[in-house]
Design a protein around this motif. Structure first.
Motif, PDB file in Angstrom:
ATOM      1  N   ARG A 104       0.841  -1.202   0.000  1.00 49.46           N
ATOM      2  CA  ARG A 104       0.000   0.000   0.000  1.00 49.46           C
ATOM      3  C   ARG A 104       0.878   1.255   0.000  1.00 49.46           C
ATOM      4  O   ARG A 104       0.633   2.203  -0.738  1.00 49.46           O
ATOM      5  CB  ARG A 104      -0.917  -0.034   1.225  1.00 49.46           C
ATOM      6  N   GLN A 105       1.922   1.249   0.828  1.00 51.07           N
ATOM      7  CA  GLN A 105       2.820   2.401   0.919  1.00 51.07           C
ATOM      8  C   GLN A 105       3.611   2.606  -0.368  1.00 51.07           C
ATOM      9  O   GLN A 105       3.744   3.732  -0.852  1.00 51.07           O
ATOM     10  CB  GLN A 105       3.768   2.233   2.109  1.00 51.07           C
ATOM     11  N   ILE A 106       4.134   1.528  -0.934  1.00 55.77           N
ATOM     12  CA  ILE A 106       4.871   1.643  -2.193  1.00 55.77           C
ATOM     13  C   ILE A 106       3.935   2.130  -3.298  1.00 55.77           C
ATOM     14  O   ILE A 106       4.323   2.954  -4.134  1.00 55.77           O
ATOM     15  CB  ILE A 106       5.537   0.301  -2.575  1.00 55.77           C
ATOM     16  N   GLY A 107       2.705   1.648  -3.282  1.00 54.58           N
ATOM     17  CA  GLY A 107       1.718   2.090  -4.266  1.00 54.58           C
ATOM     18  C   GLY A 107       1.475   3.583  -4.203  1.00 54.58           C
ATOM     19  O   GLY A 107       1.428   4.273  -5.228  1.00 54.58           O
ATOM     20  N   MET A 108       1.342   4.105  -2.996  1.00 55.21           N
ATOM     21  CA  MET A 108       1.136   5.554  -2.858  1.00 55.21           C
ATOM     22  C   MET A 108       2.394   6.322  -3.242  1.00 55.21           C
ATOM     23  O   MET A 108       2.314   7.375  -3.871  1.00 55.21           O
ATOM     24  CB  MET A 108       0.680   5.911  -1.442  1.00 55.21           C
ATOM     25  N   LEU A 109       3.554   5.793  -2.875  1.00 49.64           N
ATOM     26  CA  LEU A 109       4.811   6.446  -3.235  1.00 49.64           C
ATOM     27  C   LEU A 109       4.953   6.547  -4.757  1.00 49.64           C
ATOM     28  O   LEU A 109       5.305   7.609  -5.289  1.00 49.64           O
ATOM     29  CB  LEU A 109       5.991   5.677  -2.636  1.00 49.64           C
ATOM     30  N   LEU A 110       4.660   5.461  -5.465  1.00 43.43           N
ATOM     31  CA  LEU A 110       4.734   5.482  -6.932  1.00 43.43           C
ATOM     32  C   LEU A 110       3.709   6.441  -7.533  1.00 43.43           C
ATOM     33  O   LEU A 110       4.005   7.145  -8.503  1.00 43.43           O
ATOM     34  CB  LEU A 110       4.539   4.068  -7.492  1.00 43.43           C
ATOM     35  N   THR A 111       2.517   6.466  -6.957  1.00 48.88           N
ATOM     36  CA  THR A 111       1.480   7.382  -7.442  1.00 48.88           C
ATOM     37  C   THR A 111       1.902   8.828  -7.231  1.00 48.88           C
ATOM     38  O   THR A 111       1.805   9.658  -8.148  1.00 48.88           O
ATOM     39  CB  THR A 111       0.141   7.099  -6.728  1.00 48.88           C
ATOM     40  N   PHE A 112       2.384   9.142  -6.028  1.00 49.49           N
ATOM     41  CA  PHE A 112       2.846  10.505  -5.750  1.00 49.49           C
ATOM     42  C   PHE A 112       4.028  10.876  -6.633  1.00 49.49           C
ATOM     43  O   PHE A 112       4.133  12.016  -7.105  1.00 49.49           O
ATOM     44  CB  PHE A 112       3.223  10.668  -4.279  1.00 49.49           C
ATOM     45  N   ALA A 113       4.932   9.931  -6.859  1.00 50.31           N
ATOM     46  CA  ALA A 113       6.085  10.202  -7.722  1.00 50.31           C
ATOM     47  C   ALA A 113       5.631  10.546  -9.137  1.00 50.31           C
ATOM     48  O   ALA A 113       6.138  11.501  -9.742  1.00 50.31           O
ATOM     49  CB  ALA A 113       7.027   9.002  -7.733  1.00 50.31           C
ATOM     50  N   ALA A 114       4.671   9.788  -9.660  1.00 52.20           N
ATOM     51  CA  ALA A 114       4.160  10.069 -11.008  1.00 52.20           C
ATOM     52  C   ALA A 114       3.542  11.465 -11.066  1.00 52.20           C
ATOM     53  O   ALA A 114       3.783  12.222 -12.015  1.00 52.20           O
ATOM     54  CB  ALA A 114       3.135   9.011 -11.423  1.00 52.20           C
ATOM     55  N   ILE A 115       2.766  11.819 -10.057  1.00 54.44           N
ATOM     56  CA  ILE A 115       2.123  13.130 -10.033  1.00 54.44           C
ATOM     57  C   ILE A 115       3.168  14.244  -9.936  1.00 54.44           C
ATOM     58  O   ILE A 115       3.131  15.216 -10.702  1.00 54.44           O
ATOM     59  CB  ILE A 115       1.101  13.220  -8.882  1.00 54.44           C
ATOM     60  N   LEU A 116       4.092  14.113  -9.005  1.00 53.97           N
ATOM     61  CA  LEU A 116       5.094  15.167  -8.809  1.00 53.97           C
ATOM     62  C   LEU A 116       6.039  15.314  -9.996  1.00 53.97           C
ATOM     63  O   LEU A 116       6.324  16.435 -10.435  1.00 53.97           O
ATOM     64  CB  LEU A 116       5.886  14.908  -7.525  1.00 53.97           C
ATOM     65  N   VAL A 117       6.520  14.203 -10.529  1.00 55.02           N
ATOM     66  CA  VAL A 117       7.424  14.279 -11.676  1.00 55.02           C
ATOM     67  C   VAL A 117       6.693  14.850 -12.890  1.00 55.02           C
ATOM     68  O   VAL A 117       7.245  15.672 -13.619  1.00 55.02           O
ATOM     69  CB  VAL A 117       8.073  12.914 -11.977  1.00 55.02           C
TER      70      VAL A 117
END
Length: 127
Positions: A104-117
């Motif tokens: 769940r945490q890695i999923g949110m991290l990847l989602t946030f990374a996609a949004i921020l990048v």
């Protein structure tokens, strides 16, 4: 012209439909017509679906803008893959009983990374 983003949008749409079907399945099994009736399985199914609905459209919009601004295919694919993997990992980790918190945490991290990048790339390409 968009050639890459529609692929990720379609894959995430399929994921969203699968999450929606799960909400319907839980509703039927619990005989819950409206709301969640305090049923933990219903609340979990609804939140997994809602989380996807809250993050995926905004991220896809940013990715599409980056692609339309002329970003290379590698960047657009990395953004799309990050978002897709993030949404899949989050849904799977959250959906298990007990939850697999690290997924769940890695999923949110990847989602946030996609949004921020995508946001930073969009700013860079616009300036």
């Amino acid at each position: 012209m968009l050639t890459i983003t529609p692929i990720y949008a379609a894959l995430i749409a399929i994921l969203f439909v699968a999450l929606s079907v799960n909400v319907i399945r839980v509703r039927r099994s619990g005989k819950i017509s409206v709301g969640d009736h305090g049923d933990k399985a219903m609340i979990k199914a609804m939140r997994i679906q809602a989380n996807c609905a809250e993050y995926a459209p905004f991220a896809l919009l940013l990715i599409a803008m980056v692609e339309l601004q002329g970003a290379g295919g590698l960047l657009v694919n990395l953004l799309g893959l990050s978002l897709l993997a993030g949404r899949l990992l989050h849904a799977y980790g959250f959906g298990r009983t007990p939850q697999i918190i690290i997924l769940r945490q890695i999923g949110m991290l990847l989602t946030f990374a996609a949004i921020l990048v995508a946001a930073i790339a969009g700013l860079f390409l616009a300036l």
